[in-house]
Design an enzyme around this catalytic site. Sequence first.
Site, PDB file in Angstrom:
ATOM      1  N   ARG A  34       0.807  -1.223   0.000  1.00  0.00           N
ATOM      2  CA  ARG A  34       0.000   0.000   0.000  1.00  0.00           C
ATOM      3  C   ARG A  34       0.840   1.272   0.000  1.00  0.00           C
ATOM      4  NH1 ARG A  34      -5.630  -0.477   0.972  1.00  0.00           N
ATOM      5  NH2 ARG A  34      -6.142  -2.296  -0.276  1.00  0.00           N
ATOM      6  N   ARG A  61      16.988  -6.493  -0.662  1.00  0.00           N
ATOM      7  CA  ARG A  61      17.146  -6.959  -2.043  1.00  0.00           C
ATOM      8  C   ARG A  61      17.507  -5.798  -2.953  1.00  0.00           C
ATOM      9  NH1 ARG A  61      14.787 -12.345  -2.989  1.00  0.00           N
ATOM     10  NH2 ARG A  61      15.265 -11.924  -5.164  1.00  0.00           N
ATOM     11  N   ARG A  65      12.194  -4.741  -2.765  1.00  0.00           N
ATOM     12  CA  ARG A  65      10.776  -5.091  -2.796  1.00  0.00           C
ATOM     13  C   ARG A  65      10.165  -5.243  -1.403  1.00  0.00           C
ATOM     14  NH1 ARG A  65      11.118 -11.284  -4.946  1.00  0.00           N
ATOM     15  NH2 ARG A  65      12.397 -10.285  -6.524  1.00  0.00           N
ATOM     16  N   GLU A  86      20.785 -10.272   5.206  1.00  0.00           N
ATOM     17  CA  GLU A  86      20.970 -11.103   4.013  1.00  0.00           C
ATOM     18  C   GLU A  86      21.258 -10.174   2.848  1.00  0.00           C
ATOM     19  OE1 GLU A  86      17.500 -13.452   3.494  1.00  0.00           O
ATOM     20  OE2 GLU A  86      17.821 -14.562   5.326  1.00  0.00           O
TER      21      GLU A  86
HETATM   22  N1  PXP Z   1      17.465 -17.906   5.144  1.00  0.00           N
HETATM   23  C1  PXP Z   1      17.784 -17.231   4.024  1.00  0.00           C
HETATM   24  C2  PXP Z   1      19.224 -17.099   3.675  1.00  0.00           C
HETATM   25  C3  PXP Z   1      16.791 -16.643   3.224  1.00  0.00           C
HETATM   26  O1  PXP Z   1      17.131 -15.974   2.106  1.00  0.00           O
HETATM   27  C4  PXP Z   1      15.447 -16.735   3.636  1.00  0.00           C
HETATM   28  C5  PXP Z   1      14.365 -16.042   2.878  1.00  0.00           C
HETATM   29  O2  PXP Z   1      14.389 -16.318   1.579  1.00  0.00           O
HETATM   30  C6  PXP Z   1      15.156 -17.454   4.802  1.00  0.00           C
HETATM   31  C7  PXP Z   1      16.175 -18.023   5.536  1.00  0.00           C
HETATM   32  C8  PXP Z   1      13.762 -17.595   5.309  1.00  0.00           C
HETATM   33  O3  PXP Z   1      12.993 -18.334   4.430  1.00  0.00           O
HETATM   34  P1  PXP Z   1      11.438 -18.374   4.650  1.00  0.00           P
HETATM   35  O4  PXP Z   1      10.917 -16.996   4.462  1.00  0.00           O
HETATM   36  O5  PXP Z   1      10.987 -19.347   3.619  1.00  0.00           O
HETATM   37  O6  PXP Z   1      11.203 -18.872   6.064  1.00  0.00           O
END
Ligand code: PXP
Length: 259
Positions: A34, A61, A65, A86
Site C-alpha cells: 500500500r 534486495r 521489494r 541477508e
Molecule cells: N534464510 C535465508 C538465507 C533466506 O534468504 C530466507 C528467505 O528467503 C530465509 C532463511 C527464510 O525463508 P522463509 O521466508 O521461507 O522462512
Amino acid sequence: RQPQSLSPRMNPSQARPLRLGVNIDHVATIRNARGGDHPDPVRAAEIVAAVGGDGITAHLREDRRHIRDEDLARIQAATNLPLNLEMAATREMLAIALRHKPHAACIVPEKREERTTEGGLDAAGMDNTLAPIVEELRAAGIRVSLFIEADERQLDAALRLGAPVVEFHTGEYAHAFLDGDSDKVTRELKRIADMAALAAKNGIEPHAGHGLTFENVQPIAAIPQIAELNIGHYLIGEAVFVGLENAIRRMRELMDAAR
Ligand code: PXP
C-alpha cells in the site's frame, strides 16, 4: 583449514542450544503493497525481542521489494537483538553492510525475477567474487555466513573462503515435505545432517533456513550441530491468524521439543 572426513553423529545430549532468527521481510512486503508505513517491520522486530527470539533477519534486495535502506537503521535502533543482514555479493550491498555493521551478513544468491531465494549460493563457482567481499566483511567484524546447498563442494568453498558460518538451504527439503515425497524428505534430511556434521567438524557453524513451517521444522531442529534457524514467510503468514507473538512462541516450542 583442510576439510576433514565425516564424523559419527553427535549424541543429541551434546547438541548446542538452537537459536531462532526471525526474518521480518514480509511485514515490509505487506507495508509496501500500500506504499505507506503500516505494518512497520520495526514493530515486528520489537515483538521478536519481547517474545525471546534470538535475532532479526532481513534481506535488503536489489529491487527493495520488501526491506528498504532506511529500515535497517531503524531495526538496529529498535532492539538489542543481533541483526543478520541477508545480501547479494555486490559492491553496493557490501558498502551498505559496512555502513550499518550488522552482527552478521548472510550472502545469498539473488535474481531479480525470482519470487524468493530459490537455491543456494554457488560459492564454489564464485570464489573470485566472494573472496574480497567475505574478507572486507570479516575485517569489519561482521560474522559472514554463506547460504549454500548442503553439498560438500559448497562446504569446501566456504572453508577456503574462511566463512565462519554456513546456512544450509532447506528449500528442497521443504518442497519434498509439501509433496509428501517421504523418500526425498529422508534423503534431503540426511544430506543436511551429514553436511552439518562435516561443517561443525571443520569449525564452521551450520545454520539452516528456507521454507520451514510448524509441520517440517522438527527434523531439522533435531540435527544437533545446527545452531540457528532463520524462518520468515511461514511465521509472518501465521501471524495473520494467531499474532506474531503466538506464532514465534509455537515455533520455539516445536524447536525445543525436537532438540
Ligand atoms: N534464510 C535465508 C538465507 C533466506 O534468504 C530466507 C528467505 O528467503 C530465509 C532463511 C527464510 O525463508 P522463509 O521466508 O521461507 O522462512
